[in-house]
Motif scaffolding. Sequence first.
Motif, PDB file in Angstrom:
ATOM      1  N   HIS A  32       0.823  -1.206   0.000  1.00  0.00           N
ATOM      2  CA  HIS A  32       0.000   0.000   0.000  1.00  0.00           C
ATOM      3  C   HIS A  32       0.862   1.263   0.000  1.00  0.00           C
ATOM      4  N   PHE A  33       1.950   1.235   0.779  1.00  0.00           N
ATOM      5  CA  PHE A  33       2.835   2.391   0.878  1.00  0.00           C
ATOM      6  C   PHE A  33       4.025   2.318  -0.083  1.00  0.00           C
ATOM      7  N   ASN A  34       3.982   1.363  -1.025  1.00  0.00           N
ATOM      8  CA  ASN A  34       5.045   1.188  -2.022  1.00  0.00           C
ATOM      9  C   ASN A  34       6.422   1.058  -1.389  1.00  0.00           C
ATOM     10  N   LYS A  35       6.511   0.210  -0.380  1.00  0.00           N
ATOM     11  CA  LYS A  35       7.772  -0.014   0.313  1.00  0.00           C
ATOM     12  C   LYS A  35       8.359  -1.352  -0.127  1.00  0.00           C
ATOM     13  N   PRO A  36       9.681  -1.456  -0.171  1.00  0.00           N
ATOM     14  CA  PRO A  36      10.297  -2.751  -0.476  1.00  0.00           C
ATOM     15  C   PRO A  36       9.930  -3.801   0.568  1.00  0.00           C
ATOM     16  N   ALA A  37       9.972  -5.052   0.167  1.00  0.00           N
ATOM     17  CA  ALA A  37       9.548  -6.151   1.035  1.00  0.00           C
ATOM     18  C   ALA A  37      10.409  -6.298   2.282  1.00  0.00           C
ATOM     19  N   ASP A  38      11.639  -5.826   2.255  1.00  0.00           N
ATOM     20  CA  ASP A  38      12.537  -6.030   3.388  1.00  0.00           C
ATOM     21  C   ASP A  38      12.601  -4.834   4.346  1.00  0.00           C
ATOM     22  N   THR A  39      11.672  -3.891   4.207  1.00  0.00           N
ATOM     23  CA  THR A  39      11.684  -2.724   5.086  1.00  0.00           C
ATOM     24  C   THR A  39      10.684  -2.885   6.232  1.00  0.00           C
ATOM     25  N   ASP A  40      10.904  -2.129   7.286  1.00  0.00           N
ATOM     26  CA  ASP A  40      10.013  -2.157   8.443  1.00  0.00           C
ATOM     27  C   ASP A  40       8.741  -1.369   8.158  1.00  0.00           C
ATOM     28  N   VAL A  41       7.678  -1.754   8.846  1.00  0.00           N
ATOM     29  CA  VAL A  41       6.423  -1.008   8.815  1.00  0.00           C
ATOM     30  C   VAL A  41       6.364  -0.200  10.107  1.00  0.00           C
ATOM     31  N   SER A  42       6.167   1.099   9.980  1.00  0.00           N
ATOM     32  CA  SER A  42       6.107   1.932  11.177  1.00  0.00           C
ATOM     33  C   SER A  42       4.753   1.754  11.871  1.00  0.00           C
ATOM     34  N   ILE A  43       4.737   2.101  13.140  1.00  0.00           N
ATOM     35  CA  ILE A  43       3.482   2.037  13.886  1.00  0.00           C
ATOM     36  C   ILE A  43       2.472   3.006  13.269  1.00  0.00           C
ATOM     37  N   GLY A  44       2.947   4.160  12.811  1.00  0.00           N
ATOM     38  CA  GLY A  44       2.069   5.125  12.154  1.00  0.00           C
ATOM     39  C   GLY A  44       1.438   4.565  10.890  1.00  0.00           C
ATOM     40  N   GLU A  45       2.237   3.888  10.060  1.00  0.00           N
ATOM     41  CA  GLU A  45       1.708   3.272   8.832  1.00  0.00           C
ATOM     42  C   GLU A  45       0.712   2.173   9.173  1.00  0.00           C
ATOM     43  N   PHE A  46       1.048   1.366  10.170  1.00  0.00           N
ATOM     44  CA  PHE A  46       0.154   0.298  10.613  1.00  0.00           C
ATOM     45  C   PHE A  46      -1.191   0.872  11.041  1.00  0.00           C
ATOM     46  N   CYS A  47      -1.143   1.946  11.834  1.00  0.00           N
ATOM     47  CA  CYS A  47      -2.374   2.562  12.333  1.00  0.00           C
ATOM     48  C   CYS A  47      -3.166   3.229  11.213  1.00  0.00           C
ATOM     49  N   GLN A  48      -2.473   3.888  10.313  1.00  0.00           N
ATOM     50  CA  GLN A  48      -3.160   4.532   9.188  1.00  0.00           C
ATOM     51  C   GLN A  48      -3.875   3.494   8.338  1.00  0.00           C
ATOM     52  N   PHE A  49      -3.229   2.356   8.084  1.00  0.00           N
ATOM     53  CA  PHE A  49      -3.812   1.312   7.246  1.00  0.00           C
ATOM     54  C   PHE A  49      -4.975   0.602   7.931  1.00  0.00           C
ATOM     55  N   THR A  50      -4.810   0.314   9.235  1.00  0.00           N
ATOM     56  CA  THR A  50      -5.837  -0.455   9.945  1.00  0.00           C
ATOM     57  C   THR A  50      -6.927   0.411  10.549  1.00  0.00           C
ATOM     58  N   GLY A  51      -6.654   1.716  10.701  1.00  0.00           N
ATOM     59  CA  GLY A  51      -7.632   2.598  11.312  1.00  0.00           C
ATOM     60  C   GLY A  51      -7.607   2.579  12.835  1.00  0.00           C
ATOM     61  N   LEU A  52      -6.617   1.915  13.409  1.00  0.00           N
ATOM     62  CA  LEU A  52      -6.495   1.871  14.867  1.00  0.00           C
ATOM     63  C   LEU A  52      -5.788   3.130  15.362  1.00  0.00           C
ATOM     64  N   PRO A  53      -6.167   3.638  16.524  1.00  0.00           N
ATOM     65  CA  PRO A  53      -5.506   4.827  17.081  1.00  0.00           C
ATOM     66  C   PRO A  53      -4.066   4.530  17.501  1.00  0.00           C
ATOM     67  N   VAL A  54      -3.168   5.434  17.177  1.00  0.00           N
ATOM     68  CA  VAL A  54      -1.750   5.269  17.502  1.00  0.00           C
ATOM     69  C   VAL A  54      -1.547   5.099  19.004  1.00  0.00           C
ATOM     70  N   ALA A  55      -2.231   5.902  19.798  1.00  0.00           N
ATOM     71  CA  ALA A  55      -2.054   5.835  21.253  1.00  0.00           C
ATOM     72  C   ALA A  55      -2.440   4.465  21.804  1.00  0.00           C
ATOM     73  N   GLU A  56      -3.506   3.884  21.286  1.00  0.00           N
ATOM     74  CA  GLU A  56      -3.942   2.577  21.777  1.00  0.00           C
ATOM     75  C   GLU A  56      -2.985   1.474  21.354  1.00  0.00           C
ATOM     76  N   VAL A  57      -2.483   1.545  20.129  1.00  0.00           N
ATOM     77  CA  VAL A  57      -1.530   0.536  19.659  1.00  0.00           C
ATOM     78  C   VAL A  57      -0.235   0.645  20.459  1.00  0.00           C
ATOM     79  N   THR A  58       0.238   1.850  20.665  1.00  0.00           N
ATOM     80  CA  THR A  58       1.456   2.057  21.436  1.00  0.00           C
ATOM     81  C   THR A  58       1.286   1.534  22.860  1.00  0.00           C
TER      82      THR A  58
END
Length: 68
Positions: A32-58
């Motif tokens: 979705h974010f056009n990132k290479p397969a071997d890169t990390d997914v940030s918590i921000g990207e995870f939350c943006q994609f899933t719709g979960l609040p950053v504070a709750e995931v953290t």
Amino acid sequence: MPQVSIRPKEAAQVRGTGYDAAKRLLQRIRQHFNKPADTDVSIGEFCQFTGLPVAEVTAALQPTLKHS
């Protein structure tokens, strides 16, 4: 230092899914974010994609961080 990326084990814990499902989710997020397969997914990207609040995931990851 605060954690900025999320791993499959942690994604599975947050989402309540299995490890393999979490790996596939992180793959879809990278695509979705056009990132290479071997890169990390940030918590921000995870939350943006899933719709979960950053504070709750953290907050959900805090016990995991203490034992890593």
